[in-house]
Enzyme design. Structure first.
Site, short mmCIF file in Angstrom:
data_model
loop_
_atom_site.label_atom_id
_atom_site.label_comp_id
_atom_site.label_asym_id
_atom_site.label_seq_id
_atom_site.Cartn_x
_atom_site.Cartn_y
_atom_site.Cartn_z
N ASP A 112 -24.19 6.07 -41.83
CA ASP A 112 -22.99 5.43 -42.35
C ASP A 112 -21.73 6.20 -41.96
OD1 ASP A 112 -24.58 3.55 -43.62
OD2 ASP A 112 -24.61 4.63 -45.54
N ARG A 148 -29.34 4.56 -38.25
CA ARG A 148 -27.93 4.19 -38.17
C ARG A 148 -27.17 4.80 -39.34
NH1 ARG A 148 -27.21 -2.10 -37.13
NH2 ARG A 148 -28.39 -2.21 -39.08
N ARG A 190 -27.88 8.98 -50.29
CA ARG A 190 -26.69 9.30 -51.06
C ARG A 190 -26.79 8.80 -52.50
NH1 ARG A 190 -22.37 6.49 -47.74
NH2 ARG A 190 -21.02 7.16 -49.46
#
Length: 280
Positions: A65, A63, A211
Site C-alpha cells: 500500500d 502489492r 496494519r
C-alpha cells in the site's frame, strides 16, 4: 542502446527473470500503477522499458500500500533471453530514483511466478516506544508510539491469532476474493533503543491485514482492549470498523519464500485455485 539490451532480440526470444528489489515507500502511492500517481511499479516499469526499448510487464509478490516499504520485494518479468543481468542492474542503478533499487536480476524457470509461486511473505512493523519517539534516521520506517505498551499482553493476544482463519475483520475486502489466510508467525521483540518490532508471516495477506492486526494489538498493549478481543473478531465475516489501522510507514516487506524449482508450477496452480475466483 547497450549490448546487454539487444542480445536475444533478433529472434524475439524471451525468458523469465526474477527481480529482487527494495524501496522507501514514503513518496510512493503504493506498488500498483495508478493514473496520475507515482507508484513503484510505474517508476520501475518506465525505467525497464527505457533501458530495453520495449514494453515490460511486471508481476509482484505483494502489492504494498501507499507508504509501505520493502527490503525484500520480488517481481518477475519476461525479458530478452540473452539479457546480461548484471549489466541491467548497473543500468537501473543509474536510471532509477534513489528511493527504489533493484539489487539482483536472475534468470528463473518459466514456471516461476512471483505472486502465485510464493510460499509465504514476511513483514516487520517497527514501533518506537521511547518518550522522544523514533530516531531521526529511522523516522520514515518507524511509528512513534506516545502511549504505554504492555508487551506481555500484546504477545498473549498475538498467540491467539496464529493458524488458518478467516481474517475478514482485519481486511479491506475485495470482491470475490477470499479472506482466509494461514498466519504462521506473529511475534514481538524489543531492542535496547526502545523500538519494539513485530514479525508477521503468512502464506499471503489480504488488503491492510498486517496494519490492522498491528493496530488491534497496539490497542491491547495500551490497555484499551482485552487480550481476547483480537481473536474474538475472527468470528466476523466483514471488516470490523472498530479495528484501528496502524500507519503505513512503520511497515516493511522483508522477504518472500519460494519452493524449489521443481515445485514452482504445482505451487502456482494451487495458489491460483485458492486465490483467484473461477480459476481451475
Amino acid at each position: 542502446m547497450g549490448e546487454g539490451a539487444t542480445r536475444g532480440r533478433e529472434t524475439g526470444d524471451s525468458r523469465r527473470f526474477r527481480l529482487d528489489l527494495g524501496y522507501d515507500g514514503t513518496e510512493f502511492s503504493g506498488w500498483a500503477m495508478q493514473p496520475g500517481r507515482r507508484t513503484v511499479c510505474g517508476v520501475l516499469t518506465e525505467a525497464l522499458s527505457t533501458v530495453l526499448r520495449e514494453p515490460v510487464s511486471l508481476t509482484v509478490a505483494g502489492r504494498t500500500d501507499a507508504g509501505v516499504h520493502a527490503t525484500g520485494q520480488v517481481a518477475h518479468a519476461d525479458l530478452p533471453a540473452e539479457l546480461d543481468a548484471p549489466w541491467l542492474v548497473r543500468r537501473l542503478a543509474r536510471l532509477l530514483p534513489s528511493d527504489v533499487r533493484v539489487r539482483a536480476v536472475t534468470p528463473v524457470p518459466a514456471a516461476f511466478d512471483a505472486r502465485f509461486s510464493a510460499l509465504r511473505r514476511h513483514y516487520r512493523y517497527r514501533v518506537a516506544t521511547a518518550p522522544h519517539g523514533a530516531e531521526p534516521l529511522r523516522a520514515r520506517d518507524t511509528l512513534s508510539w506516545p502511549h504505554p505498551l504492555d508487551l506481555a499482553v500484546v504477545v498473549a493476544a498475538s498467540d491467539r491469532l496464529l493458524g488458518e482463519h478467516d481474517f475478514a475483520a482485519f481486511c479491506k475486502r475485495r470482491e470475490g476474493a477470499t479472506t482466509v489466510r494461514a498466519l504462521q508467525r506473529l511475534s514481538w521483540a524489543s531492542a535496547d533503543d526502545g523500538v519494539v518490532e513485530a514479525a508477521v508471516s503468512a502464506d499471503a495477506f489480504c488488503h491492510s491485514m498486517v496494519r490492522s492486526l498491528v493496530g488491534a494489538l497496539l490497542d491491547v498493549g495500551r490497555g484499551r482492549r482485552a487480550v481476547a478481543w483480537p481473536a474474538e473478531l475472527l468470528t466476523r465475516r466483514e471488516r470490523a470498523s472498530e479495528v484501528p489501522v496502524a500507519p503505513a510507514h512503520g511497515l516493511t516487506l522483508v522477504a518472500v519464500d519460494y519452493p524449489p524449482p521443481a515445485e514452482l508450477a504445482v505451487r502456482a496452480a494451487a495458489t491460483r485455485r485458492l486465490r483467484v475466483p473461477g480459476a481451475s
